[in-house]
Design a protein around this motif. Sequence first.
Motif, short mmCIF file in Angstrom:
data_model
loop_
_atom_site.label_atom_id
_atom_site.label_comp_id
_atom_site.label_asym_id
_atom_site.label_seq_id
_atom_site.Cartn_x
_atom_site.Cartn_y
_atom_site.Cartn_z
N PRO A 1 -0.19 -23.38 10.72
CA PRO A 1 -0.25 -23.80 12.16
C PRO A 1 -1.31 -24.74 12.03
CG PRO A 1 -1.39 -21.59 11.96
CD PRO A 1 -0.71 -21.99 10.58
N LYS A 2 -1.56 -25.62 13.11
CA LYS A 2 -2.56 -26.68 13.27
C LYS A 2 -2.47 -27.41 12.09
CE LYS A 2 -3.69 -23.91 17.23
NZ LYS A 2 -2.72 -22.82 17.32
N PRO B 1 5.39 -22.19 -1.42
CA PRO B 1 5.85 -23.38 -0.66
C PRO B 1 5.15 -23.01 0.76
CG PRO B 1 7.84 -22.39 -1.60
CD PRO B 1 6.42 -21.39 -1.95
N ILE B 2 5.05 -24.57 1.41
CA ILE B 2 4.42 -24.44 2.70
C ILE B 2 5.21 -25.02 3.89
CG2 ILE B 2 2.31 -25.63 3.93
CD1 ILE B 2 0.93 -25.28 1.27
N LEU B 3 5.28 -24.65 5.11
CA LEU B 3 6.04 -25.05 6.04
C LEU B 3 5.07 -25.37 7.38
CD1 LEU B 3 8.65 -25.76 7.82
CD2 LEU B 3 8.67 -23.28 8.54
N PRO B 4 4.63 -26.72 7.34
CA PRO B 4 3.58 -27.14 8.20
C PRO B 4 4.00 -26.98 9.69
CG PRO B 4 3.65 -28.60 6.38
CD PRO B 4 4.91 -27.77 6.39
N ILE B 5 3.59 -26.42 10.45
CA ILE B 5 3.68 -26.79 12.06
C ILE B 5 2.72 -28.11 12.34
CG2 ILE B 5 3.82 -26.00 14.26
CD1 ILE B 5 3.87 -23.09 13.42
N ALA B 6 3.36 -29.34 12.65
CA ALA B 6 2.67 -30.40 12.30
C ALA B 6 2.06 -31.13 13.54
CB ALA B 6 3.64 -31.38 11.46
N THR B 7 2.23 -30.79 14.92
CA THR B 7 2.16 -31.57 15.89
C THR B 7 1.29 -30.50 16.98
OG1 THR B 7 4.12 -30.46 17.27
CG2 THR B 7 4.37 -32.54 15.87
N LEU C 1 9.44 -29.20 7.41
CA LEU C 1 8.21 -29.55 8.49
C LEU C 1 8.76 -29.19 9.79
CD1 LEU C 1 5.97 -31.34 7.87
CD2 LEU C 1 7.18 -33.51 8.76
N THR C 2 8.16 -28.52 10.76
CA THR C 2 8.43 -28.12 11.99
C THR C 2 7.13 -28.83 13.02
OG1 THR C 2 9.24 -26.48 13.36
CG2 THR C 2 7.61 -25.79 11.88
N TRP C 3 7.53 -28.42 14.23
CA TRP C 3 6.79 -28.97 15.36
C TRP C 3 6.51 -27.83 16.48
CZ3 TRP C 3 7.70 -31.04 20.48
CH2 TRP C 3 9.11 -30.83 20.85
#
Length: 280
Positions: A91-92, A110-116, A138-140
């Motif tokens: 997150p962040k 592996p990494i899944l960023p919450i990008a927004t 990538l997610t938001w």
Amino acid sequence: MRLRSLLFVPGDRPDRMEKALGLEADALILDLEDAVAIQAKPAARKNTADFLRSAKRGSRLFVRVNPLDSGLIDEDLAVVLDAKPDALVLPKAEGAASVAALAARAPGIPILPIATETPAAIFELGSYRDVRHLVLGLTWGAEDLPAAIGAVSSREEDGRYTPPYEMLRSLTLFGAHAAGVEAIETVYPAFRDLGGLAAYARRARRDGFTGMMAIHPAQLSVINAAFTPTADELAEAQAIVDAFAENPGKAVLNFNGKMIDTPHLKQARRLLALAETPSP
Ligand code: COA
Ligand code: MG
């Protein structure tokens, strides 16, 4: 393996983790961040690690850790990494540098960023392609940024996103595809409104998202259906591929009164390939 639906389960609810395993989520996101009160973090870490060790893995099991600057993530990683999560949700996240910083502390995961979720994050949405080998998608999010900037809401009164948040959604979509990774739509919080969810998830796939996060079990079948091509779509895609095969050397065709050319063929092939990728 396809990643259509990713269900959040609070890290301090081991009963719900067990239940969630039997559902049709392609992945679970065991949450150590916003769904867990500060006093409950130590127990949540332990529950999560215990569950990772004991669970029969049908769904992939991801862990959402706390943000890099939270003062909490060292302890999160110390407890859960040994239990081998399939991915970490960050997150962040603030672009490639934040992914590299987490990857250095969690090698090989592996990494899944919450990008927004922060103002600075928005200016980094194009940077994930530099770390494409470290990210799986990538997610938001539409909830944290309004809180961070003193905005009242990310939504119009009828539920649609306001223009700033439509922009973030679009930038996430293109940031993900520019990096060649999964584009994951954010949650639909009104979990009793399955009709609204169906429309929201269909719109996501129409626009090029490949999957979506969920917060409630009832959302899973709706999301999985929305991200699975229908029989009619597959039949049309096959007909387009066949039409080009029957007309070698032609790049543009009349398809039932509609012009089709190279992008349509590419789309049709992509849809057929998607249908062949197994779901868990
Ligand atoms: N994972 C697994 N099981 C869940 C679940 C989840 N996220 N949300 C609900 N359930 C289960 C409940 O345990 C209950 O099971 P039961 O019928 O066997 O008792 C059933 O689904 C129905 O739950 P319901 O009463 O409709 O929901 P609730 O009011 O108890 O909970 C929420 C609603 C939103 C609090 C809950 O869905 C939740 O915690 N979601 C995840 C929130 C989260 O992680 N947010 C952070 C990211 S945005
Ligand atoms: Mg949040």
